[in-house]
Design a protein around this motif. Structure first.
Motif, PDB file in Angstrom:
ATOM      1  N   ARG A 157      55.649 -53.317  48.519  1.00 13.88           N
ATOM      2  CA  ARG A 157      55.936 -54.732  48.314  1.00 13.88           C
ATOM      3  C   ARG A 157      55.949 -55.009  46.820  1.00 13.88           C
ATOM      4  NH1 ARG A 157      50.673 -58.478  49.590  1.00 13.88           N
ATOM      5  NH2 ARG A 157      49.686 -57.632  47.782  1.00 13.88           N
ATOM      6  N   LYS A 158      56.780 -55.944  46.447  1.00 13.61           N
ATOM      7  CA  LYS A 158      56.942 -56.271  45.048  1.00 13.61           C
ATOM      8  C   LYS A 158      56.861 -57.784  44.890  1.00 13.61           C
ATOM      9  CE  LYS A 158      60.297 -55.845  41.321  1.00 13.61           C
ATOM     10  NZ  LYS A 158      61.675 -55.508  40.988  1.00 13.61           N
ATOM     11  N   LEU A 159      56.005 -58.218  43.949  1.00 14.92           N
ATOM     12  CA  LEU A 159      55.889 -59.634  43.641  1.00 14.92           C
ATOM     13  C   LEU A 159      56.670 -59.910  42.361  1.00 14.92           C
ATOM     14  CD1 LEU A 159      52.061 -60.120  44.275  1.00 14.92           C
ATOM     15  CD2 LEU A 159      53.934 -60.731  45.789  1.00 14.92           C
ATOM     16  N   THR A 160      57.379 -61.053  42.330  1.00 15.30           N
ATOM     17  CA  THR A 160      58.200 -61.407  41.181  1.00 15.30           C
ATOM     18  C   THR A 160      57.981 -62.872  40.828  1.00 15.30           C
ATOM     19  OG1 THR A 160      59.872 -59.865  41.973  1.00 15.30           O
ATOM     20  CG2 THR A 160      60.564 -61.408  40.279  1.00 15.30           C
ATOM     21  N   TYR A 161      57.853 -63.150  39.522  1.00 12.50           N
ATOM     22  CA  TYR A 161      57.801 -64.528  39.042  1.00 12.50           C
ATOM     23  C   TYR A 161      59.244 -65.021  39.000  1.00 12.50           C
ATOM     24  CZ  TYR A 161      56.885 -68.516  35.994  1.00 12.50           C
ATOM     25  OH  TYR A 161      56.803 -69.779  35.458  1.00 12.50           O
ATOM     26  N   THR A 162      59.597 -65.919  39.895  1.00 12.99           N
ATOM     27  CA  THR A 162      60.976 -66.322  40.127  1.00 12.99           C
ATOM     28  C   THR A 162      61.698 -66.862  38.890  1.00 12.99           C
ATOM     29  OG1 THR A 162      60.324 -66.814  42.389  1.00 12.99           O
ATOM     30  CG2 THR A 162      62.465 -67.626  41.688  1.00 12.99           C
ATOM     31  N   PRO A 163      61.097 -67.777  38.090  1.00 12.84           N
ATOM     32  CA  PRO A 163      61.860 -68.323  36.951  1.00 12.84           C
ATOM     33  C   PRO A 163      62.325 -67.280  35.931  1.00 12.84           C
ATOM     34  CG  PRO A 163      59.974 -69.715  37.415  1.00 12.84           C
ATOM     35  CD  PRO A 163      59.830 -68.489  38.277  1.00 12.84           C
TER      36      PRO A 163
END
Length: 163
Positions: A80-86
């Motif tokens: 799983r990968k978390l990303t800061y959307t902006p």
């Protein structure tokens, strides 16, 4: 948000993230394909041998089974990968544990948004307080959430607080 330890409906460990963080799961792990390929090659070598009852044959079939099990584990393990959307920056998740005596200090750090003071607090291996931290690799985004330990496990005490 305060959570009572005797509320049965509360979840023990939620995985909801702030709206600005998105979670993606990869469909197929490349390591699973690699382990499956190794298992197939080893099995092909084993199958071509005329005498399969030898010690070498037993070692080879054992290696085939080990590689197959690793391939299956990697396939269903998923990443799983978390990303800061902006900004599209990867987000790293870390957990620290503190002594229960520091609960008020941690709450004050979260209320004030004081990241440096929170970093200065001494962590404790046995801790009754867990602090989850999400931080983007580009250091633009940091969110912190505190959990408190009860006999059933850790429960959220605060919502995500963006620092």
């Amino acid at each position: 948000m305060e959570i009572s330890h005797n509320t049965e409906a509360q979840s023990l460990n939620t995985t909801a993230y702030p709206e600005s963080v998105s979670e993606t799961k990869s469909a197929i792990n490349p390591q699973a394909l690699l382990w499956a390929l190794i298992a197939i090659v080893l099995f092909a070598i084993y199958y071509q041998q005329p005498e399969k009852d030898t010690t070498l044959g037993i070692i080879q079939i054992t290696l085939v089974l080990v590689c197959a099990v690793l391939a299956i584990a990697k396939l269903f393990g998923g990443s799983r990968k978390l990303t800061y959307t902006p900004t599209g920056s990867p987000v790293l998740l870390s957990e620290e544990y503190y002594n229960v005596a520091l609960e008020d200090d941690i709450r004050q750090c979260l209320r004030e948004g004081n990241k440096s003071r929170l970093n200065a607090l001494k962590t404790d291996g046995s801790g009754g307080i867990q602090v989850e931290r999400l931080e983007s690799k580009d250091k633009v985004f940091t969110a912190v959430r505190m959990h408190k330990y009860y006999p059933e496990g850790y429960r959220p005490v605060t919502e995500w607080i963006v620092l």
